[in-house]
Design an enzyme around this catalytic site. Structure first.
Site, PDB file in Angstrom:
ATOM      1  N   ASP A  21       0.832  -1.206   0.000  1.00 47.26           N
ATOM      2  CA  ASP A  21       0.000   0.000   0.000  1.00 47.26           C
ATOM      3  C   ASP A  21       0.868   1.257   0.000  1.00 47.26           C
ATOM      4  O   ASP A  21       1.995   1.241   0.501  1.00 47.26           O
ATOM      5  CB  ASP A  21      -0.923  -0.032   1.234  1.00 47.26           C
ATOM      6  N   HIS A  38       2.314   3.467  -8.955  1.00 46.08           N
ATOM      7  CA  HIS A  38       2.089   2.037  -9.233  1.00 46.08           C
ATOM      8  C   HIS A  38       3.286   1.457  -9.995  1.00 46.08           C
ATOM      9  O   HIS A  38       3.727   0.343  -9.733  1.00 46.08           O
ATOM     10  CB  HIS A  38       0.800   1.845 -10.029  1.00 46.08           C
ATOM     11  N   LEU A 132      10.532 -20.556  -4.839  1.00 46.58           N
ATOM     12  CA  LEU A 132       9.470 -19.730  -4.235  1.00 46.58           C
ATOM     13  C   LEU A 132       8.168 -19.818  -5.021  1.00 46.58           C
ATOM     14  O   LEU A 132       8.174 -19.802  -6.258  1.00 46.58           O
ATOM     15  CB  LEU A 132       9.948 -18.266  -4.222  1.00 46.58           C
TER      16      LEU A 132
HETATM   17  C1  IPE Z   1      -5.504  -2.736  -0.110  1.00 48.81           C
HETATM   18  O1  IPE Z   1      -5.128  -1.418  -0.342  1.00 48.81           O
HETATM   19  C2  IPE Z   1      -5.524  -3.501  -1.389  1.00 48.81           C
HETATM   20  C3  IPE Z   1      -4.222  -3.639  -2.063  1.00 48.81           C
HETATM   21  C4  IPE Z   1      -3.072  -3.312  -1.572  1.00 48.81           C
HETATM   22  C5  IPE Z   1      -4.294  -4.229  -3.353  1.00 48.81           C
HETATM   23  P1  IPE Z   1      -6.217  -0.268  -0.467  1.00 48.81           P
HETATM   24  O2  IPE Z   1      -5.458   1.005  -0.618  1.00 48.81           O
HETATM   25  O3  IPE Z   1      -7.200  -0.590  -1.510  1.00 48.81           O
HETATM   26  O4  IPE Z   1      -6.933  -0.355   0.953  1.00 48.81           O
HETATM   27  P2  IPE Z   1      -7.835   0.688   1.731  1.00 48.81           P
HETATM   28  O5  IPE Z   1      -8.899   1.147   0.798  1.00 48.81           O
HETATM   29  O6  IPE Z   1      -6.960   1.831   2.135  1.00 48.81           O
HETATM   30  O7  IPE Z   1      -8.340  -0.071   2.920  1.00 48.81           O
HETATM   31  C1  IPE Z   2      -1.625   0.243  -3.368  1.00 49.82           C
HETATM   32  O1  IPE Z   2      -1.417   1.615  -3.442  1.00 49.82           O
HETATM   33  C2  IPE Z   2      -1.864  -0.373  -4.726  1.00 49.82           C
HETATM   34  C3  IPE Z   2      -3.267  -0.744  -4.995  1.00 49.82           C
HETATM   35  C4  IPE Z   2      -4.231  -0.756  -4.105  1.00 49.82           C
HETATM   36  C5  IPE Z   2      -3.581  -1.159  -6.353  1.00 49.82           C
HETATM   37  P1  IPE Z   2      -2.622   2.642  -3.407  1.00 49.82           P
HETATM   38  O2  IPE Z   2      -3.020   2.963  -4.807  1.00 49.82           O
HETATM   39  O3  IPE Z   2      -3.710   2.164  -2.527  1.00 49.82           O
HETATM   40  O4  IPE Z   2      -1.911   3.908  -2.764  1.00 49.82           O
HETATM   41  P2  IPE Z   2      -2.518   4.945  -1.712  1.00 49.82           P
HETATM   42  O5  IPE Z   2      -3.095   4.151  -0.591  1.00 49.82           O
HETATM   43  O6  IPE Z   2      -3.559   5.726  -2.451  1.00 49.82           O
HETATM   44  O7  IPE Z   2      -1.363   5.765  -1.296  1.00 49.82           O
HETATM   45 MG    MG Z   3      -4.116   2.383  -0.569  1.00 47.31          MG
END
Ligand code: IPE
Ligand code: IPE
Ligand code: MG
Length: 248
Positions: A21, A38, A132
C-alpha cells in the site's frame, strides 16, 4: 552485522503475505500522477520477490488488486490492468531465472481477457519451477472467497458428496483459494494503515502482523529484512502459555 546476517535461517516464516500500500501517496509526495506510484511499486515487487526467493521463503503472497479496487476511477483501473499485463510479460524471465512459480488467487474472471490470458500463460510457463511460490492476489477479497467456499460446500452437501457433520477446519480450508498453501506466518502492510482491507481473513488467524509507515515504492530489501527479524523475535503462542511454548 548487516540486517541480512541477523536473519536466523532456521526460523524463517514459510509464508509471508504483503499488503502493498501507498503507491498513490508516494506519487503525490513526488508531485507525480498516481500511476507513477504504481509503476514504481512494480520495482519493489521485483526486489522483494528476489530477496524472498534468495532467503528460501516458500510462499510470498502479494495483494495487488482487491475486489473493492474495482470501484476506483475507471482510468486508474484500466491503467492498472495494463500495468499488470506489461509486468507479467516483462518479468516472466525473472521468474524462470529464479526458479519461481507464479500462482494467483482471486476472481480472475473479472479481469480483462488479455490480462487473464497473460497470467494463465505465465502460470503455465512457471508451473514446474520448484523454488518460491509467488502468489498474486488479484481481484481478491476474503469475503468473496468465503462466500465462494460456502456456496461450493453447500452444493457438495446437496450433491451428497459432503456430509454436514464432516465440515471442519480442514474442509473449510480446502475450499478456499489457498487450499494447498500453509497459512501466512507473517503479514506486512506498508504505508501506515492499520487494517486488513479484506485480505485473507481466515488464513491470517494466527499470523504475526507487521505495520510500517514506509510507502510501498520506498520499501527496500533492508525494510523486508527488518520485518523478518522483528517476526523472529516474537513468541508465537497459539493460545498456549509462554511456559508451555518455551518448554518445547
Ligand atoms: C488494499 O489497499 C488492497 C491492495 C493493496 C491491493 P487499499 O489502498 O485498496 O486499501 P484501503 O482502501 O486503504 O483499505
Ligand atoms: C496500493 O497503493 C496499490 C493498490 C491498491 C492497487 P494505493 O493505490 O492504494 O496507494 P494509496 O493508498 O492511495 O497511497
Ligand atoms: Mg491504498
Amino acid at each position: 552485522m548487516t540486517l541480512k546476517e541477523q536473519i536466523d535461517k532456521t526460523k524463517m516464516p514459510r509464508h509471508v503475505a504483503i499488503i502493498m500500500d501507498g503507491n498513490g501517496r508516494w506519487a503525490k509526495k513526488n508531485g507525480l500522477a498516481r500511476m507513477f506510484g504504481h509503476r514504481e511499486g512494480v520495482s519493489t515487487v521485483h526486489r522483494i520477490t528476489e530477496a524472498a526467493a534468495e532467503l528460501g521463503i516458500r510462499y510470498l503472497t502479494l495483494y495487488a488488486f482487491s475486489t473493492e479496487n474495482w470501484n476506483r476511477p475507471q482510468q486508474e483501473v484500466d491503467a492498472l490492468m495494463q500495468l499488470l499485463v506489461d509486468t507479467i510479460a516483462k518479468e516472466t524471465d525473472t521468474l524462470m531465472r529464479n526458479n519461481i512459480q507464479l500462482l494467483t488467487i482471486g476472481d480472475l474472471d473479472r479481469l480483462p481477457l488479455s490480462a487473464k490470458a497473460k497470467f494463465e500463460q505465465c502460470m503455465q510457463q512457471t508451473a514446474r519451477n520448484t523454488g518460491l511460490k509467488l502468489v498474486i492476489a488479484l481481484s481478491y477479497s476474503a469475503r468473496w472467497e468465503l462466500i465462494r467456499a460456502a456456496q461450493r460446500m453447500a452444493q457438495e452437501v446437496k450433491d451428497g458428496k459432503l456430509r454436514v457433520e464432516d465440515i471442519d477446519e480442514a474442509s473449510v480450508a480446502a475450499h478456499l483459494t489457498t487450499a494447498d498453501m500453509p497459512d501466512p506466518d507473517l503479514l506486512i502492510r506498508t504505508s501506515g494503515e492499520l487494517r486488513i482491507s479484506n485480505f485473507l481473513l481466515w488464513q491470517l488467524a494466527y499470523a504475526e502482523l507487521y505495520f510500517t509507515d514506509c510507502l510501498w515504492p520506498d520499501f527496500t530489501v533492508d525494510h523486508f529484512y527488518q520485518a523478518l527479524i522483528d517476526y523472529q523475535n516474537r513468541e508465537r503462542r497459539f493460545g498456549k502459555t509462554s511456559e508451555q511454548v518455551s518448554a518445547v
